[in-house]
Scaffold this motif. Structure first.
Motif, PDB file in Angstrom:
ATOM      1  N   ILE A 145       0.831  -1.206   0.000  1.00  0.00           N
ATOM      2  CA  ILE A 145       0.000   0.000   0.000  1.00  0.00           C
ATOM      3  C   ILE A 145       0.864   1.254   0.000  1.00  0.00           C
ATOM      4  O   ILE A 145       1.961   1.269   0.551  1.00  0.00           O
ATOM      5  N   PRO A 146       0.357   2.341  -0.597  1.00  0.00           N
ATOM      6  CA  PRO A 146       1.089   3.610  -0.555  1.00  0.00           C
ATOM      7  C   PRO A 146       1.011   4.234   0.837  1.00  0.00           C
ATOM      8  O   PRO A 146       0.192   3.829   1.669  1.00  0.00           O
ATOM      9  N   VAL A 147       1.843   5.242   1.072  1.00  0.00           N
ATOM     10  CA  VAL A 147       1.961   5.823   2.411  1.00  0.00           C
ATOM     11  C   VAL A 147       0.684   6.504   2.899  1.00  0.00           C
ATOM     12  O   VAL A 147       0.380   6.465   4.087  1.00  0.00           O
ATOM     13  N   GLY A 148      -0.085   7.114   2.030  1.00  0.00           N
ATOM     14  CA  GLY A 148      -1.344   7.732   2.450  1.00  0.00           C
ATOM     15  C   GLY A 148      -2.332   6.689   2.947  1.00  0.00           C
ATOM     16  O   GLY A 148      -2.988   6.867   3.978  1.00  0.00           O
ATOM     17  N   THR A 149      -2.422   5.586   2.236  1.00  0.00           N
ATOM     18  CA  THR A 149      -3.281   4.479   2.656  1.00  0.00           C
ATOM     19  C   THR A 149      -2.775   3.895   3.968  1.00  0.00           C
ATOM     20  O   THR A 149      -3.573   3.535   4.845  1.00  0.00           O
ATOM     21  N   ALA A 150      -1.460   3.835   4.116  1.00  0.00           N
ATOM     22  CA  ALA A 150      -0.875   3.328   5.367  1.00  0.00           C
ATOM     23  C   ALA A 150      -1.248   4.236   6.534  1.00  0.00           C
ATOM     24  O   ALA A 150      -1.570   3.758   7.626  1.00  0.00           O
ATOM     25  N   ARG A 151      -1.226   5.539   6.318  1.00  0.00           N
ATOM     26  CA  ARG A 151      -1.607   6.486   7.376  1.00  0.00           C
ATOM     27  C   ARG A 151      -3.080   6.273   7.762  1.00  0.00           C
ATOM     28  O   ARG A 151      -3.424   6.239   8.939  1.00  0.00           O
ATOM     29  N   ALA A 152      -3.953   6.090   6.779  1.00  0.00           N
ATOM     30  CA  ALA A 152      -5.372   5.832   7.055  1.00  0.00           C
ATOM     31  C   ALA A 152      -5.544   4.488   7.770  1.00  0.00           C
ATOM     32  O   ALA A 152      -6.378   4.374   8.672  1.00  0.00           O
ATOM     33  N   PHE A 153      -4.763   3.500   7.393  1.00  0.00           N
ATOM     34  CA  PHE A 153      -4.825   2.183   8.025  1.00  0.00           C
ATOM     35  C   PHE A 153      -4.485   2.288   9.510  1.00  0.00           C
ATOM     36  O   PHE A 153      -5.157   1.696  10.356  1.00  0.00           O
ATOM     37  N   VAL A 154      -3.445   3.043   9.837  1.00  0.00           N
ATOM     38  CA  VAL A 154      -3.043   3.230  11.236  1.00  0.00           C
ATOM     39  C   VAL A 154      -4.172   3.875  12.029  1.00  0.00           C
ATOM     40  O   VAL A 154      -4.535   3.406  13.119  1.00  0.00           O
ATOM     41  N   GLN A 155      -4.749   4.948  11.488  1.00  0.00           N
ATOM     42  CA  GLN A 155      -5.813   5.654  12.205  1.00  0.00           C
ATOM     43  C   GLN A 155      -7.007   4.739  12.457  1.00  0.00           C
ATOM     44  O   GLN A 155      -7.521   4.663  13.572  1.00  0.00           O
ATOM     45  N   ARG A 156      -7.460   4.049  11.436  1.00  0.00           N
ATOM     46  CA  ARG A 156      -8.626   3.174  11.589  1.00  0.00           C
ATOM     47  C   ARG A 156      -8.334   2.040  12.567  1.00  0.00           C
ATOM     48  O   ARG A 156      -9.161   1.725  13.422  1.00  0.00           O
ATOM     49  N   THR A 157      -7.171   1.416  12.444  1.00  0.00           N
ATOM     50  CA  THR A 157      -6.841   0.289  13.313  1.00  0.00           C
ATOM     51  C   THR A 157      -6.841   0.724  14.770  1.00  0.00           C
ATOM     52  O   THR A 157      -7.381   0.023  15.633  1.00  0.00           O
ATOM     53  N   ARG A 158      -6.284   1.878  15.064  1.00  0.00           N
ATOM     54  CA  ARG A 158      -6.288   2.378  16.444  1.00  0.00           C
ATOM     55  C   ARG A 158      -7.710   2.630  16.935  1.00  0.00           C
ATOM     56  O   ARG A 158      -8.032   2.341  18.088  1.00  0.00           O
ATOM     57  N   GLN A 159      -8.565   3.158  16.083  1.00  0.00           N
ATOM     58  CA  GLN A 159      -9.963   3.389  16.470  1.00  0.00           C
ATOM     59  C   GLN A 159     -10.675   2.071  16.743  1.00  0.00           C
ATOM     60  O   GLN A 159     -11.429   1.961  17.710  1.00  0.00           O
ATOM     61  N   VAL A 160     -10.441   1.074  15.920  1.00  0.00           N
ATOM     62  CA  VAL A 160     -11.083  -0.239  16.092  1.00  0.00           C
ATOM     63  C   VAL A 160     -10.623  -0.879  17.400  1.00  0.00           C
ATOM     64  O   VAL A 160     -11.431  -1.414  18.163  1.00  0.00           O
ATOM     65  N   VAL A 161      -9.333  -0.808  17.689  1.00  0.00           N
ATOM     66  CA  VAL A 161      -8.798  -1.397  18.926  1.00  0.00           C
ATOM     67  C   VAL A 161      -9.405  -0.709  20.146  1.00  0.00           C
ATOM     68  O   VAL A 161      -9.796  -1.366  21.108  1.00  0.00           O
ATOM     69  N   ARG A 162      -9.505   0.639  20.114  1.00  0.00           N
ATOM     70  CA  ARG A 162     -10.047   1.390  21.253  1.00  0.00           C
ATOM     71  C   ARG A 162     -11.558   1.229  21.419  1.00  0.00           C
ATOM     72  O   ARG A 162     -12.097   1.566  22.469  1.00  0.00           O
ATOM     73  N   ALA A 163     -12.254   0.753  20.402  1.00  0.00           N
ATOM     74  CA  ALA A 163     -13.715   0.690  20.425  1.00  0.00           C
ATOM     75  C   ALA A 163     -14.262  -0.464  21.255  1.00  0.00           C
ATOM     76  O   ALA A 163     -15.465  -0.657  21.294  1.00  0.00           O
ATOM     77  N   GLY A 164     -13.418  -1.180  21.948  1.00  0.00           N
ATOM     78  CA  GLY A 164     -13.879  -2.301  22.763  1.00  0.00           C
ATOM     79  C   GLY A 164     -14.471  -1.852  24.080  1.00  0.00           C
ATOM     80  O   GLY A 164     -14.951  -0.724  24.228  1.00  0.00           O
ATOM     81  N   ARG A 165     -14.414  -2.727  25.050  1.00  0.00           N
ATOM     82  CA  ARG A 165     -14.965  -2.435  26.380  1.00  0.00           C
ATOM     83  C   ARG A 165     -14.171  -1.318  27.048  1.00  0.00           C
ATOM     84  O   ARG A 165     -12.956  -1.237  26.893  1.00  0.00           O
ATOM     85  N   PRO A 166     -14.843  -0.477  27.822  1.00  0.00           N
ATOM     86  CA  PRO A 166     -14.122   0.582  28.533  1.00  0.00           C
ATOM     87  C   PRO A 166     -13.242  -0.018  29.640  1.00  0.00           C
ATOM     88  O   PRO A 166     -13.530  -1.095  30.163  1.00  0.00           O
ATOM     89  N   ALA A 167     -12.183   0.694  29.959  1.00  0.00           N
ATOM     90  CA  ALA A 167     -11.271   0.236  31.011  1.00  0.00           C
ATOM     91  C   ALA A 167     -11.753   0.726  32.374  1.00  0.00           C
ATOM     92  O   ALA A 167     -12.270   1.845  32.508  1.00  0.00           O
ATOM     93  N   CYS A 168     -11.590  -0.090  33.388  1.00  0.00           N
ATOM     94  CA  CYS A 168     -11.923   0.276  34.759  1.00  0.00           C
ATOM     95  C   CYS A 168     -10.975   1.393  35.200  1.00  0.00           C
ATOM     96  O   CYS A 168      -9.755   1.282  35.026  1.00  0.00           O
ATOM     97  N   PRO A 169     -11.489   2.480  35.778  1.00  0.00           N
ATOM     98  CA  PRO A 169     -10.617   3.573  36.200  1.00  0.00           C
ATOM     99  C   PRO A 169      -9.722   3.206  37.385  1.00  0.00           C
ATOM    100  O   PRO A 169      -8.752   3.899  37.666  1.00  0.00           O
TER     101      PRO A 169
END
Length: 185
Positions: free
Chosen positions: A142-166
Motif C-alpha cells: 500500500i502507498p503511504v497515504g493508505t498506510a496512514r489511514a490504516f493506522v488511524q482506523r486500526t487504532r480506532q477499532v482497537v479502542r472501540a472495545g470495552r471501557p477500562a476500569c478507572p
C-alpha cells in the motif's frame, strides 16, 4: 505443496475490522481488489502492534530526506474508511506472524501475514523450524497515504472495545466488573 499467496498490490481497500460484540470480538485484517478479497484473523494485540509499528515506519520515512517520499502527517480525508468489513467475512487463516517492510522500488509499505503454525504430533507448535514453509501468506502493498489511514482506523477499532476500569485498568463488561485492585491500595 505450493504456497498460496493472497497478494494485493495497490488494493482498493485494506482495513482492520471486527465481528462480534465488545468482549467477544474477532479481529480481521481484510484486503480487497475488485470482487476479490481475503480476510485473516488477528489478535487484538497484533492489530494494535501492527498500527504502532506501521506508524513508526512512516515516521522513519518522514525523517529520512533520502527517501524522496512525502508522508502525510494526517490521514487524507479521501482515504478515511469507517465502513464495516466486507461481507461475507471468510477466514483464510489465523495469523501467527506479521512482517512489515518498505519497498523503495514501488514506494509502498509491505504487510505480510503468515498463519499460526499447526501443532505437531507431540502437541507442540513448530515455531522457527528451518524446513517449514507456510502454506499461505497474505501479502499487501500500500502507498503511504493508505498506510496512514490504516493506522488511524486500526487504532480506532482497537479502542472501540470495552471501557477500562478507572481503578484497575481491566476491561469492564456490560454486565458488570469485579475490580482487581492492586494490593497496595
Amino acid at each position: 505443496m505450493p504456497q498460496v499467496v493472497h497478494e494485493f498490490d495497490w488494493p482498493d481497500r485494506v482495513v482492520v475490522g471486527t465481528v462480534g460484540a465488545p468482549g467477544a470480538r474477532t479481529f480481521y485484517l481484510q484486503a480487497r481488489t475488485g470482487a476479490r478479497s481475503a480476510s485473516v484473523v488477528l489478535e487484538k494485540e497484533q492489530a494494535a502492534l501492527l498500527a504502532e509499528k506501521l506508524d513508526e515506519l512512516l515516521g522513519e520515512l518522514t525523517a529520512d530526506p533520502g527517501t524522496g517520499i512525502t508522508v502525510p502527517a494526517q490521514t487524507p480525508a479521501e482515504l478515511l474508511d469507517d465502513e464495516p468489513l466486507d461481507q461475507p467475512v471468510e477466514e483464510e487463516f489465523r495469523t501467527g506472524t506479521l512482517r512489515l517492510g518498505w519497498d523503495p522500488r514501488t514506494a509502498q509499505v509491505v504487510i505480510e501475514a503468515y498463519p499460526l503454525p499447526e501443532p505437531r504430533d507431540d502437541g507442540e507448535l513448530a515455531f522457527g523450524e528451518i524446513d517449514d514453509e507456510p502454506d499461505e501468506v497474505l501479502l499487501v502493498r500500500i502507498p503511504v497515504g493508505t498506510a496512514r489511514a490504516f493506522v488511524q482506523r486500526t487504532r480506532q477499532v482497537v479502542r472501540a472495545g470495552r471501557p477500562a476500569c478507572p481503578f484497575c485498568g481491566r476491561p469492564v463488561d456490560a454486565d458488570g466488573h469485579v475490580c482487581a485492585l492492586p494490593d497496595d491500595v
